[in-house]
Design a protein around this motif. Structure first.
Motif, PDB file in Angstrom:
ATOM      1  N   UNK A  91     -20.852   4.467  21.614  1.00 35.54           N
ATOM      2  CA  UNK A  91     -20.555   4.829  22.998  1.00 35.54           C
ATOM      3  C   UNK A  91     -19.862   3.658  23.674  1.00 35.54           C
ATOM      4  N   UNK A  92     -19.055   3.947  24.669  1.00 35.28           N
ATOM      5  CA  UNK A  92     -18.369   2.887  25.426  1.00 35.28           C
ATOM      6  C   UNK A  92     -19.368   1.843  25.922  1.00 35.28           C
ATOM      7  N   UNK A  93     -19.010   0.588  25.754  1.00 35.91           N
ATOM      8  CA  UNK A  93     -19.834  -0.497  26.292  1.00 35.91           C
ATOM      9  C   UNK A  93     -20.854  -1.039  25.307  1.00 35.91           C
ATOM     10  N   UNK A  94     -20.830  -0.564  24.069  1.00 34.90           N
ATOM     11  CA  UNK A  94     -21.797  -1.033  23.072  1.00 34.90           C
ATOM     12  C   UNK A  94     -21.504  -2.486  22.676  1.00 34.90           C
ATOM     13  N   UNK A  95     -22.559  -3.189  22.263  1.00 30.92           N
ATOM     14  CA  UNK A  95     -22.410  -4.532  21.678  1.00 30.92           C
ATOM     15  C   UNK A  95     -22.627  -4.366  20.172  1.00 30.92           C
ATOM     16  N   UNK A  96     -21.684  -4.839  19.364  1.00 28.62           N
ATOM     17  CA  UNK A  96     -21.736  -4.583  17.915  1.00 28.62           C
ATOM     18  C   UNK A  96     -21.843  -5.887  17.136  1.00 28.62           C
ATOM     19  N   UNK A 127     -12.350  -1.094  20.414  1.00 27.04           N
ATOM     20  CA  UNK A 127     -11.748  -0.517  21.630  1.00 27.04           C
ATOM     21  C   UNK A 127     -12.814   0.053  22.566  1.00 27.04           C
ATOM     22  N   UNK A 128     -13.976   0.403  22.018  1.00 25.83           N
ATOM     23  CA  UNK A 128     -15.049   0.975  22.852  1.00 25.83           C
ATOM     24  C   UNK A 128     -16.158  -0.040  23.149  1.00 25.83           C
ATOM     25  N   UNK A 129     -16.032  -1.243  22.571  1.00 24.76           N
ATOM     26  CA  UNK A 129     -17.146  -2.201  22.641  1.00 24.76           C
ATOM     27  C   UNK A 129     -17.015  -3.145  23.833  1.00 24.76           C
ATOM     28  N   UNK A 130     -18.175  -3.541  24.354  1.00 20.94           N
ATOM     29  CA  UNK A 130     -18.183  -4.608  25.360  1.00 20.94           C
ATOM     30  C   UNK A 130     -18.041  -5.954  24.653  1.00 20.94           C
ATOM     31  N   UNK A 131     -18.697  -6.070  23.482  1.00 18.79           N
ATOM     32  CA  UNK A 131     -18.631  -7.310  22.700  1.00 18.79           C
ATOM     33  C   UNK A 131     -18.823  -6.943  21.239  1.00 18.79           C
TER      34      UNK A 131
END
Ligand code: NAP
Length: 297
Positions: free
Chosen positions: A226-231, A261-265
């Protein structure tokens, strides 16, 4: 989304500087030089590279290290004898047996033979038990590195839904156990996924922080987050690349290009979790040395 790239190379450099300072203090104040013995059985080229890097990293921070190279024909009892010697040897505060071992040697017997006070990989059942209790001596190096990456990049897991893909003894299980503790740098709500998990995407999409330790290239795709995930991508996989002289390149378990592209970090591969693992081995070796001071007082 323009993600923050969590730079494991830079964070590990800072940690290694901190360790070098600590080693210097141990030498000047206590005349104590932390020592690490690394045992390599056989001639697996990847293991040889890991072991060489470990030795080099020790040297850079002032830790004494020796590599004990044993042939692939070494018997289990010969290896047990070697470990018994190293357990007794006061020059070595940490003893690490590079895994995997040749198949004729029982990995479990070897881990059980390590002095838990020298088990800087944190794999002995006493150290695993202490980790579960929330009172660890040695945290396994890769999960310890993940925790440092999160904390030092401002991604405190407290209160977050942290999903771990993978349940290996060296990564998945310990990171899940660490992250659920009621402690600083943890206190997350943890879900563990594996090959028996149904509807994996439904679970990974609910993650605030996703740790991928699967061992299959680019398994986590953009539709699974989901948008904003930290991976945090733990995977190190070789894929063919004819444009490289080696004929291959390293990729993670995450499809970095699309998921970022969907990650916050997000951590890159290489340059994310990898360098942290060695930094944490140095941390554990210094801790093992310091423990001898506490027990001798
Ligand atoms: P492992 O022992 O092979 O374990 C893989 C885990 O992933 C297993 O628990 C497996 O489930 C699970 N899994 C496999 N396919 C899956 C899927 N499609 N969906 C969900 N779960 C799946 O691997 P490992 O030792 O933990 O290593 C994982 C990766 O991290 C590898 O690429 C390894 O090279 C890398 N690694 C990197 C470092 C580092 O320093 N950066 C250190 C250690 C490992 P089951 O239990 O059901 O089989």
């Amino acid at each position: 989304m323009n993600p923050t790239i969590i730079n494991g190379t830079e964070i590990s450099r800072i940690i290694r500087e901190e360790i070098a300072t600590e080693v210097a203090v141990l030498k000047s104040d206590h005349n104590l030089i932390p020592g690490l013995a690394v045992v390599l059985v056989g001639d697996d080229p990847a293991s040889a590279v890991y072991v060489r890097n470990k030795g080099r990293a020790c040297e850079e921070v002032g830790i004494y290290s020796e590599t004990i190279n044993l042939p692939s024909t070494t018997t289990q009892s010969e290896l047990l004898n070697k470990i018994s010697d190293l357990n007794q040897d006061p020059r070595f505060h940490g003893v690490l047996v590079q895994l995997p071992l040749p198949t004729h040697i029982s990995q479990r017997s070897i881990i059980l033979s390590l002095d838990p006070k020298k088990d800087v990989d944190g794999l002995h059942p006493i150290n695993v038990g202490r980790l579960v209790e929330g009172n660890p001596n040695f945290i396994p190096c890769t999960p310890a590195g993940i925790q440092q990456l999160l904390m030092r990049s401002g991604q405190d897991p407290a209160g977050k839904h942290l999903v771990v893909c993978g349940r290996s003894d060296i990564v998945g299980k310990p990171i899940a156990i660490m992250m659920m503790q009621k402690q600083e740098g943890a206190n997350a709500t943890v879900t563990i996924c594996h090959t028996g998990t149904k509807n994996l995407g439904d679970i990974t999409r609910s993650a605030d922080i996703l740790v991928a330790a699967i061992g299959r290239p680019r398994s986590i795709t953009a539709d699974m987050v989901t948008d904003g995930v930290v991976v945090i991508d733990v995977g190190i996989n070789r894929v063919e690349d004819s444009s490289r002289r080696s004929g291959y390149r390293l990729v993670g378990d995450v499809d970095f290009e699309e998921v970022s592209k969907k990650s916050m970090a997000i951590t890159p591969v290489p340059g994310g979790v990898g360098p942290m693992t060695i930094a944490m081995l140095l941390t554990n070796t210094v801790k093992a040395a310091r423990l001898t001071l506490e027990t001798s007082n």
